[in-house]
Design a protein around this motif. Structure first.
Motif, PDB file in Angstrom:
ATOM      1  N   ALA A  15       0.360   6.072  -6.879  1.00  0.00           N
ATOM      2  CA  ALA A  15       1.089   4.808  -6.687  1.00  0.00           C
ATOM      3  C   ALA A  15       1.249   4.520  -5.190  1.00  0.00           C
ATOM      4  O   ALA A  15       1.066   3.383  -4.732  1.00  0.00           O
ATOM      5  CB  ALA A  15       2.454   4.902  -7.363  1.00  0.00           C
ATOM      6  N   GLN A  16       1.565   5.563  -4.447  1.00  0.00           N
ATOM      7  CA  GLN A  16       1.737   5.398  -2.993  1.00  0.00           C
ATOM      8  C   GLN A  16       0.417   4.999  -2.320  1.00  0.00           C
ATOM      9  O   GLN A  16       0.389   4.150  -1.430  1.00  0.00           O
ATOM     10  CB  GLN A  16       2.248   6.711  -2.404  1.00  0.00           C
ATOM     11  CG  GLN A  16       2.989   6.520  -1.109  1.00  0.00           C
ATOM     12  CD  GLN A  16       3.753   7.793  -0.724  1.00  0.00           C
ATOM     13  OE1 GLN A  16       4.258   8.521  -1.583  1.00  0.00           O
ATOM     14  NE2 GLN A  16       3.811   8.055   0.558  1.00  0.00           N
ATOM     15  N   ARG A  57      -2.073   3.403  -3.659  1.00  0.00           N
ATOM     16  CA  ARG A  57      -2.497   2.067  -4.098  1.00  0.00           C
ATOM     17  C   ARG A  57      -2.031   1.010  -3.105  1.00  0.00           C
ATOM     18  O   ARG A  57      -2.719   0.026  -2.860  1.00  0.00           O
ATOM     19  CB  ARG A  57      -1.911   1.788  -5.487  1.00  0.00           C
ATOM     20  CG  ARG A  57      -2.636   0.728  -6.269  1.00  0.00           C
ATOM     21  CD  ARG A  57      -2.086   0.603  -7.682  1.00  0.00           C
ATOM     22  NE  ARG A  57      -2.082   1.860  -8.408  1.00  0.00           N
ATOM     23  CZ  ARG A  57      -1.028   2.384  -9.044  1.00  0.00           C
ATOM     24  NH1 ARG A  57       0.128   1.749  -9.065  1.00  0.00           N
ATOM     25  NH2 ARG A  57      -1.115   3.533  -9.672  1.00  0.00           N
ATOM     26  N   ASP A  58      -0.863   1.245  -2.498  1.00  0.00           N
ATOM     27  CA  ASP A  58      -0.272   0.223  -1.624  1.00  0.00           C
ATOM     28  C   ASP A  58      -0.671   0.348  -0.147  1.00  0.00           C
ATOM     29  O   ASP A  58      -0.217  -0.425   0.681  1.00  0.00           O
ATOM     30  CB  ASP A  58       1.263   0.312  -1.706  1.00  0.00           C
ATOM     31  CG  ASP A  58       1.751   0.036  -3.116  1.00  0.00           C
ATOM     32  OD1 ASP A  58       1.032  -0.672  -3.846  1.00  0.00           O
ATOM     33  OD2 ASP A  58       2.827   0.555  -3.485  1.00  0.00           O
ATOM     34  N   GLN A  59      -1.467   1.350   0.199  1.00  0.00           N
ATOM     35  CA  GLN A  59      -1.814   1.545   1.611  1.00  0.00           C
ATOM     36  C   GLN A  59      -2.729   0.428   2.119  1.00  0.00           C
ATOM     37  O   GLN A  59      -3.687   0.065   1.444  1.00  0.00           O
ATOM     38  CB  GLN A  59      -2.547   2.884   1.815  1.00  0.00           C
ATOM     39  CG  GLN A  59      -1.711   4.100   1.506  1.00  0.00           C
ATOM     40  CD  GLN A  59      -0.478   4.212   2.378  1.00  0.00           C
ATOM     41  OE1 GLN A  59      -0.569   4.094   3.595  1.00  0.00           O
ATOM     42  NE2 GLN A  59       0.677   4.408   1.759  1.00  0.00           N
ATOM     43  N   GLU A  60      -2.416  -0.070   3.304  1.00  0.00           N
ATOM     44  CA  GLU A  60      -3.265  -1.133   3.848  1.00  0.00           C
ATOM     45  C   GLU A  60      -4.430  -0.565   4.646  1.00  0.00           C
ATOM     46  O   GLU A  60      -5.574  -0.991   4.504  1.00  0.00           O
ATOM     47  CB  GLU A  60      -2.428  -2.080   4.698  1.00  0.00           C
ATOM     48  CG  GLU A  60      -1.743  -3.061   3.775  1.00  0.00           C
ATOM     49  CD  GLU A  60      -0.891  -4.067   4.482  1.00  0.00           C
ATOM     50  OE1 GLU A  60      -1.026  -4.224   5.711  1.00  0.00           O
ATOM     51  OE2 GLU A  60      -0.097  -4.699   3.764  1.00  0.00           O
ATOM     52  N   ARG A  72      -7.076   1.754   4.976  1.00  0.00           N
ATOM     53  CA  ARG A  72      -7.768   2.666   4.046  1.00  0.00           C
ATOM     54  C   ARG A  72      -8.981   3.322   4.682  1.00  0.00           C
ATOM     55  O   ARG A  72      -9.767   3.964   3.999  1.00  0.00           O
ATOM     56  CB  ARG A  72      -8.178   1.902   2.776  1.00  0.00           C
ATOM     57  CG  ARG A  72      -7.034   1.125   2.136  1.00  0.00           C
ATOM     58  CD  ARG A  72      -7.428   0.465   0.850  1.00  0.00           C
ATOM     59  NE  ARG A  72      -7.531   1.393  -0.264  1.00  0.00           N
ATOM     60  CZ  ARG A  72      -6.500   1.746  -1.034  1.00  0.00           C
ATOM     61  NH1 ARG A  72      -5.309   1.262  -0.820  1.00  0.00           N
ATOM     62  NH2 ARG A  72      -6.691   2.586  -2.034  1.00  0.00           N
ATOM     63  N   ASN A 127     -10.926  -0.145  -2.187  1.00  0.00           N
ATOM     64  CA  ASN A 127      -9.589  -0.195  -2.792  1.00  0.00           C
ATOM     65  C   ASN A 127      -9.460   0.725  -4.004  1.00  0.00           C
ATOM     66  O   ASN A 127      -8.836   0.369  -5.005  1.00  0.00           O
ATOM     67  CB  ASN A 127      -9.266  -1.633  -3.219  1.00  0.00           C
ATOM     68  CG  ASN A 127      -9.112  -2.499  -1.999  1.00  0.00           C
ATOM     69  OD1 ASN A 127      -8.378  -2.159  -1.071  1.00  0.00           O
ATOM     70  ND2 ASN A 127      -9.844  -3.595  -1.967  1.00  0.00           N
TER      71      ASN A 127
END
Ligand code: DON
Length: 308
Positions: free
Chosen positions: A17-18, A20-23, A25, A41
């Motif tokens: 979950a953490q 998934r939100d990373q900008e 990458r 992504n």
């Protein structure tokens, strides 16, 4: 420090979950055209434990190109074939340089520092190829991996192999340089053709975590190599598995790991678990950016470390 199984399920889903939100990458490898098109992504994680459980989260079922993670299997296979004789042709020291560097080869007369940098992996593949054909060797290597994972569907992505054959000039340079020092027994095209196909093996995180169990040395997990050999392979993964990022990975994660430019990392927590993470974007060392971050989090949450 250990973690109860119930916690592990929670930990891997929290990490996914953490991630998934990373900008930021990282950047997908683009020197192999087939890999350049992969969607950054994506993130997957899988943890296989000795009680037979497999904890997965995110894109853990999506197949990716294992690339340099295959060097672990080629090394295990080579040690099984020629034993310590391998070390006459390749060393066991970290190089402190990028995975595809040619720099030390001139200074060290064609003996690559370790089996995980490209030059060392090419020599390792050449060692096991000598005396057989690429088809036979790739078949045997696949059988080894399929047995390790208990999964006969694991295969080579021919388009990725072809893509690298067409663009692998640097590896050709390394191979010819090795040959000029007498450290490549087969024709460069043959050894590299085999090496590129080995790198083009595809697995999902779930499959890779299962395929890594033979290095955990725990009851209930497949033992395809002796405990002593597994220890040695783990030692090399710890010191050389992330190239010039090996110190950083050891410092942050404290577990042996092997990365690939496809964005996968196989990590071993000796006696406890085999872990696979995957995210295609790479950091400045050519290792998965989010994969490394995720392993940092997993090591923190579980307390797993070879350093106690
Ligand atoms: O030989 C190459 O360049 C690729 N087939 C594999 C390199 C690789 O995976 C480096 N790892 N991070």
């Amino acid at each position: 420090m250990g973690k109860r199984s119930a916690d592990l399920g929670q930990i891997v889903s929290d990490i996914a979950a953490q991630m998934r939100d990373q900008e930021d990458r990282g950047a997908v490898a683009n020197y192999i055209p087939e890999l350049a098109a992969i969607d950054p992504n994506q993130f997957g994680i899988a943890v296989a434990t000795p009680d037979g459980k497999l904890y997965t989260a995110g894109d853990a079922g999506v197949p990716f190109s294992i690339q340099s993670v295959s060097k672990v299997y080629a090394l295990a296979f080579a040690l099984g074939s020629v034993g310590d004789q391998l070390w006459q042709r390749v060393g066991v020291e970290s190089s402190g340089l990028a995975f595809d560097s040619i720099l030390l080869l001139e200074q060290e007369k064609g003996k690559p520092r370790n089996p995980f940098i490209n030059a060392g992996a090419i020599v390792t593949t050449d060692t096991i190829l000598h005396g057989s054909s690429p088809k036979e060797l790739l078949g045997a290597l696949l059988r080894f991996i399929r047995e390790a994972a208990d999964d006969n569907s694991i295969h080579i992505n021919e388009a990725v192999a072809k893509s690298e054959i067409a663009t692998g000039n640097r590896n050709f340079a390394l191979a010819y340089y090795l040959r000029s020092h007498g450290n490549l027994l087969c024709a460069p095209e043959l050894t590299l053709g085999t090496y590129f196909h080995q790198c083009a093996i595809e697995m999902s995180c779930a499959q890779l975590a299962l395929a890594g169990r033979f290095l955990v040395s725990a009851e209930g997990m497949p033992q395809l190599v002796s405990h002593e050999r597994a220890r040695r392979i783990n030692a090399l993964m710890m010191t050389c598995g992330h190239y010039n990022g090996s110190g950083d990975f050891a410092y942050r994660v404290g577990l042996p790991g092997k990365s690939g430019v496809g964005g996968g990392i196989l990590v071993i927590a000796p006696g406890r678990a085999s872990i696979a993470v995957w995210s295609p974007g790479l950091n400045q060392f050519g290792n998965s950016k989010l994969g490394t971050d995720a392993m940092h989090l997993l090591a923190k949450r579980t307390g797993w470390s070879v350093f106690g």
